[in-house]
Enzyme design. Structure first.
Site, PDB file in Angstrom:
ATOM      1  N   ASP A  10       0.842  -1.198   0.000  1.00 43.09           N
ATOM      2  CA  ASP A  10       0.000   0.000   0.000  1.00 43.09           C
ATOM      3  C   ASP A  10       0.876   1.247   0.000  1.00 43.09           C
ATOM      4  O   ASP A  10       0.987   1.951   1.006  1.00 43.09           O
ATOM      5  CB  ASP A  10      -0.943  -0.011   1.214  1.00 43.09           C
ATOM      6  CG  ASP A  10      -1.972  -1.126   1.122  1.00 43.09           C
ATOM      7  OD1 ASP A  10      -2.321  -1.521   0.000  1.00 43.09           O
ATOM      8  OD2 ASP A  10      -2.422  -1.603   2.179  1.00 43.09           O
ATOM      9  N   LYS A  32       0.650  -8.148  -2.148  1.00 45.33           N
ATOM     10  CA  LYS A  32      -0.688  -7.795  -2.598  1.00 45.33           C
ATOM     11  C   LYS A  32      -0.668  -6.425  -3.265  1.00 45.33           C
ATOM     12  O   LYS A  32      -0.187  -5.452  -2.690  1.00 45.33           O
ATOM     13  CB  LYS A  32      -1.661  -7.764  -1.408  1.00 45.33           C
ATOM     14  CG  LYS A  32      -3.086  -7.433  -1.827  1.00 45.33           C
ATOM     15  CD  LYS A  32      -4.052  -7.552  -0.663  1.00 45.33           C
ATOM     16  CE  LYS A  32      -4.168  -6.317   0.182  1.00 45.33           C
ATOM     17  NZ  LYS A  32      -4.934  -5.214  -0.453  1.00 45.33           N
ATOM     18  N   ASP A  59      -5.491  -7.659  -5.958  1.00 44.30           N
ATOM     19  CA  ASP A  59      -6.699  -7.412  -5.160  1.00 44.30           C
ATOM     20  C   ASP A  59      -7.531  -6.314  -5.818  1.00 44.30           C
ATOM     21  O   ASP A  59      -7.519  -5.168  -5.378  1.00 44.30           O
ATOM     22  CB  ASP A  59      -6.244  -7.020  -3.745  1.00 44.30           C
ATOM     23  CG  ASP A  59      -7.391  -6.670  -2.813  1.00 44.30           C
ATOM     24  OD1 ASP A  59      -8.528  -7.099  -3.065  1.00 44.30           O
ATOM     25  OD2 ASP A  59      -7.134  -5.961  -1.817  1.00 44.30           O
ATOM     26  N   LEU A  60      -8.221  -6.676  -6.900  1.00 41.83           N
ATOM     27  CA  LEU A  60      -9.038  -5.674  -7.608  1.00 41.83           C
ATOM     28  C   LEU A  60     -10.534  -5.936  -7.438  1.00 41.83           C
ATOM     29  O   LEU A  60     -11.359  -5.189  -7.965  1.00 41.83           O
ATOM     30  CB  LEU A  60      -8.645  -5.620  -9.097  1.00 41.83           C
ATOM     31  CG  LEU A  60      -7.203  -5.180  -9.372  1.00 41.83           C
ATOM     32  CD1 LEU A  60      -6.917  -5.134 -10.875  1.00 41.83           C
ATOM     33  CD2 LEU A  60      -6.895  -3.819  -8.752  1.00 41.83           C
ATOM     34  N   LYS A  61     -10.886  -6.997  -6.738  1.00 43.07           N
ATOM     35  CA  LYS A  61     -12.292  -7.281  -6.365  1.00 43.07           C
ATOM     36  C   LYS A  61     -13.262  -7.085  -7.534  1.00 43.07           C
ATOM     37  O   LYS A  61     -14.178  -6.249  -7.466  1.00 43.07           O
ATOM     38  CB  LYS A  61     -12.722  -6.395  -5.190  1.00 43.07           C
ATOM     39  CG  LYS A  61     -11.860  -6.553  -3.944  1.00 43.07           C
ATOM     40  CD  LYS A  61     -12.402  -5.736  -2.791  1.00 43.07           C
ATOM     41  CE  LYS A  61     -11.573  -5.832  -1.541  1.00 43.07           C
ATOM     42  NZ  LYS A  61     -10.229  -5.186  -1.633  1.00 43.07           N
ATOM     43  N   PHE A  62     -13.080  -7.883  -8.587  1.00 40.89           N
ATOM     44  CA  PHE A  62     -13.961  -7.729  -9.756  1.00 40.89           C
ATOM     45  C   PHE A  62     -15.419  -8.041  -9.406  1.00 40.89           C
ATOM     46  O   PHE A  62     -15.712  -8.989  -8.677  1.00 40.89           O
ATOM     47  CB  PHE A  62     -13.499  -8.668 -10.883  1.00 40.89           C
ATOM     48  CG  PHE A  62     -12.120  -8.363 -11.407  1.00 40.89           C
ATOM     49  CD1 PHE A  62     -11.754  -7.076 -11.784  1.00 40.89           C
ATOM     50  CD2 PHE A  62     -11.176  -9.370 -11.524  1.00 40.89           C
ATOM     51  CE1 PHE A  62     -10.478  -6.803 -12.274  1.00 40.89           C
ATOM     52  CE2 PHE A  62      -9.905  -9.114 -12.015  1.00 40.89           C
ATOM     53  CZ  PHE A  62      -9.559  -7.827 -12.386  1.00 40.89           C
ATOM     54  N   ASP A  64     -18.834  -7.690 -11.887  1.00 42.66           N
ATOM     55  CA  ASP A  64     -19.404  -7.204 -13.146  1.00 42.66           C
ATOM     56  C   ASP A  64     -20.155  -8.371 -13.779  1.00 42.66           C
ATOM     57  O   ASP A  64     -20.274  -9.429 -13.166  1.00 42.66           O
ATOM     58  CB  ASP A  64     -18.257  -6.691 -14.056  1.00 42.66           C
ATOM     59  CG  ASP A  64     -18.709  -5.571 -14.983  1.00 42.66           C
ATOM     60  OD1 ASP A  64     -19.810  -5.695 -15.578  1.00 42.66           O
ATOM     61  OD2 ASP A  64     -17.964  -4.587 -15.129  1.00 42.66           O
ATOM     62  N   THR A  68     -17.524 -10.075 -18.624  1.00 39.10           N
ATOM     63  CA  THR A  68     -16.515  -9.048 -18.330  1.00 39.10           C
ATOM     64  C   THR A  68     -15.550  -9.530 -17.251  1.00 39.10           C
ATOM     65  O   THR A  68     -14.326  -9.353 -17.365  1.00 39.10           O
ATOM     66  CB  THR A  68     -17.215  -7.740 -17.899  1.00 39.10           C
ATOM     67  OG1 THR A  68     -18.053  -7.324 -18.980  1.00 39.10           O
ATOM     68  CG2 THR A  68     -16.222  -6.646 -17.576  1.00 39.10           C
ATOM     69  N   THR A 123     -15.587  -5.643   5.054  1.00 40.13           N
ATOM     70  CA  THR A 123     -15.518  -5.468   6.512  1.00 40.13           C
ATOM     71  C   THR A 123     -15.796  -4.024   6.920  1.00 40.13           C
ATOM     72  O   THR A 123     -15.953  -3.735   8.099  1.00 40.13           O
ATOM     73  CB  THR A 123     -14.151  -5.901   7.065  1.00 40.13           C
ATOM     74  OG1 THR A 123     -13.137  -5.361   6.234  1.00 40.13           O
ATOM     75  CG2 THR A 123     -14.030  -7.406   7.096  1.00 40.13           C
ATOM     76  N   GLN A 195      -8.176  -0.307  11.628  1.00 37.56           N
ATOM     77  CA  GLN A 195      -8.636  -1.685  11.809  1.00 37.56           C
ATOM     78  C   GLN A 195      -9.308  -1.807  13.172  1.00 37.56           C
ATOM     79  O   GLN A 195      -8.741  -1.443  14.185  1.00 37.56           O
ATOM     80  CB  GLN A 195      -7.464  -2.680  11.703  1.00 37.56           C
ATOM     81  CG  GLN A 195      -6.775  -2.710  10.346  1.00 37.56           C
ATOM     82  CD  GLN A 195      -7.603  -3.394   9.265  1.00 37.56           C
ATOM     83  OE1 GLN A 195      -8.792  -3.632   9.434  1.00 37.56           O
ATOM     84  NE2 GLN A 195      -6.981  -3.683   8.140  1.00 37.56           N
ATOM     85  N   ARG A 216       0.598  -2.336   7.233  1.00 35.52           N
ATOM     86  CA  ARG A 216       1.374  -1.411   8.050  1.00 35.52           C
ATOM     87  C   ARG A 216       2.297  -2.028   9.105  1.00 35.52           C
ATOM     88  O   ARG A 216       3.402  -1.510   9.300  1.00 35.52           O
ATOM     89  CB  ARG A 216       0.434  -0.363   8.666  1.00 35.52           C
ATOM     90  CG  ARG A 216      -0.054   0.629   7.602  1.00 35.52           C
ATOM     91  CD  ARG A 216      -1.301   1.363   8.010  1.00 35.52           C
ATOM     92  NE  ARG A 216      -2.463   0.473   8.025  1.00 35.52           N
ATOM     93  CZ  ARG A 216      -3.697   0.876   8.300  1.00 35.52           C
ATOM     94  NH1 ARG A 216      -3.934   2.139   8.591  1.00 35.52           N
ATOM     95  NH2 ARG A 216      -4.694   0.022   8.268  1.00 35.52           N
TER      96      ARG A 216
HETATM   97  O1  C5P Z   1      -2.018  -2.002   6.964  1.00 32.21           O
HETATM   98  P1  C5P Z   1      -2.958  -3.129   7.188  1.00 32.21           P
HETATM   99  O2  C5P Z   1      -2.310  -4.373   7.789  1.00 32.21           O
HETATM  100  O3  C5P Z   1      -4.201  -2.722   7.915  1.00 32.21           O
HETATM  101  O4  C5P Z   1      -3.373  -3.528   5.699  1.00 32.21           O
HETATM  102  C1  C5P Z   1      -4.350  -4.501   5.433  1.00 32.21           C
HETATM  103  C2  C5P Z   1      -4.568  -4.608   3.949  1.00 32.21           C
HETATM  104  O5  C5P Z   1      -5.663  -5.499   3.734  1.00 32.21           O
HETATM  105  C3  C5P Z   1      -4.941  -3.322   3.256  1.00 32.21           C
HETATM  106  O6  C5P Z   1      -4.435  -3.406   1.913  1.00 32.21           O
HETATM  107  C4  C5P Z   1      -6.446  -3.331   3.251  1.00 32.21           C
HETATM  108  O7  C5P Z   1      -6.988  -2.612   2.184  1.00 32.21           O
HETATM  109  C5  C5P Z   1      -6.706  -4.817   3.076  1.00 32.21           C
HETATM  110  N1  C5P Z   1      -8.003  -5.271   3.561  1.00 32.21           N
HETATM  111  C6  C5P Z   1      -8.436  -5.049   4.853  1.00 32.21           C
HETATM  112  N2  C5P Z   1      -9.649  -5.507   5.248  1.00 32.21           N
HETATM  113  C7  C5P Z   1     -10.402  -6.176   4.400  1.00 32.21           C
HETATM  114  C8  C5P Z   1      -9.983  -6.431   3.098  1.00 32.21           C
HETATM  115  C9  C5P Z   1      -8.763  -5.948   2.707  1.00 32.21           C
HETATM  116  O8  C5P Z   1      -7.722  -4.460   5.643  1.00 32.21           O
HETATM  117  N3  C5P Z   1     -11.545  -6.662   4.806  1.00 32.21           N
END
Ligand code: C5P
Length: 235
Positions: A10, A32, A59-62, A64, A68, A123, A195, A216
């Protein structure tokens, strides 16, 4: 156990992403790439990693129409990704088309198909937000329903928050991959940030997670490689 760790790249630029991957290569199981990095850098950032043999979770969560989504999954397979995802809410036909496209494209290329996994309920949604969209059942029931639908459609697994992992494992059984973000505490140091419901790396694996998506606690650590190694050791 380090293979279970998928690091969320990220960051804002391809340069930063490649530098981070260089630091972490060999200490983690994969990287990712989400919609931010993909939208700014395009498929070249994916190729830069897959060409060198890195496992990439795109991780583009299609979500459609089936045709497609199938063509997008075929394109992801051509990029050499190891894991890719769709929204289970797109329904059985869409998920079946996604799985079939991964297998057909991989067999044409003579490669392994990517794991195709499904997002159940984001989430970031709570019961009220789910109800607002017209879905008037219990949120956890909806998560389990969509996980089961993904399994019946032949997909390889789902993304599940720490709160959902154990219930999904119970409902869907062994052999169905569960990818769990929201990892904090234990050896995964760092502020919780946005989170809310978190688990330590070891707790998430004990609850049934096959893969941990960690951002992170690794990428913002003073020594990201050491942070990743400490997490791997705790597993
Ligand atoms: O920095 P952190 O450990 O919180 O990053 C978690 C990663 O997982 C981020 O890329 C976030 O977008 C992704 N993610 C999430 N919760 C979800 C799905 C994906 O935190 N339910």
């Amino acid at each position: 156990m380090k293979d279970r760790i998928l690091v969320a790249l990220d960051v804002g630029s391809g340069e930063q992403a490649l530098s981070l991957a260089g630091t972490l290569r060999g200490a983690v199981g994969g990287f990712k790439i989400g919609s931010r990095l993909f939208t700014s850098e395009g498929p070249s950032i994916v190729r830069a990693l897959t060409a060198g043999g890195d496992r990439v979770f795109l991780d583009l969560k299609f979500h459609d129409i089936p045709n497609t989504v199938a063509t997008a999954i075929a394109a992801a397979t051509e990029l050499g990704v190891w894991m890719v995802n769709v929204h289970a809410g797109g329904g059985t036909a869409m998920m079946r088309a996604a799985g079939a496209a991964a297998h057909e494209t991989a067999s044409k290329l003579g490669t392994d198909p990517p794991l195709v996994i499904a997002v159940t309920v984001l989430t970031s949604m709570n019961q009220a937000v789910l109800n607002e969209t017209g879905i008037a059942i219990d949120l956890m029931d909806q998560v389990l329903r969509l996980a089961e639908l993904a399994k019946e459609a032949g997909l390889d697994g789902v993304v599940g928050s720490p709160r959902e992992t154990a219930a999904i494992r119970k409902r869907c059984g062994a052999g169905f991959a569960i990818v769990t973000p929201g990892i904090r505490g234990g050896t995964a140091d760092g502020a919780k940030g946005d989170q809310e419901r978190t688990m330590s790396p070891a707790e998430a694996v004990a609850a049934g997670a096959n893969y941990l998506v960690i951002g992170r606690p690794i990428i913002a650590a003073t020594d990201p490689r050491r942070a990743a190694e400490a997490i791997a050791e705790s597993l």
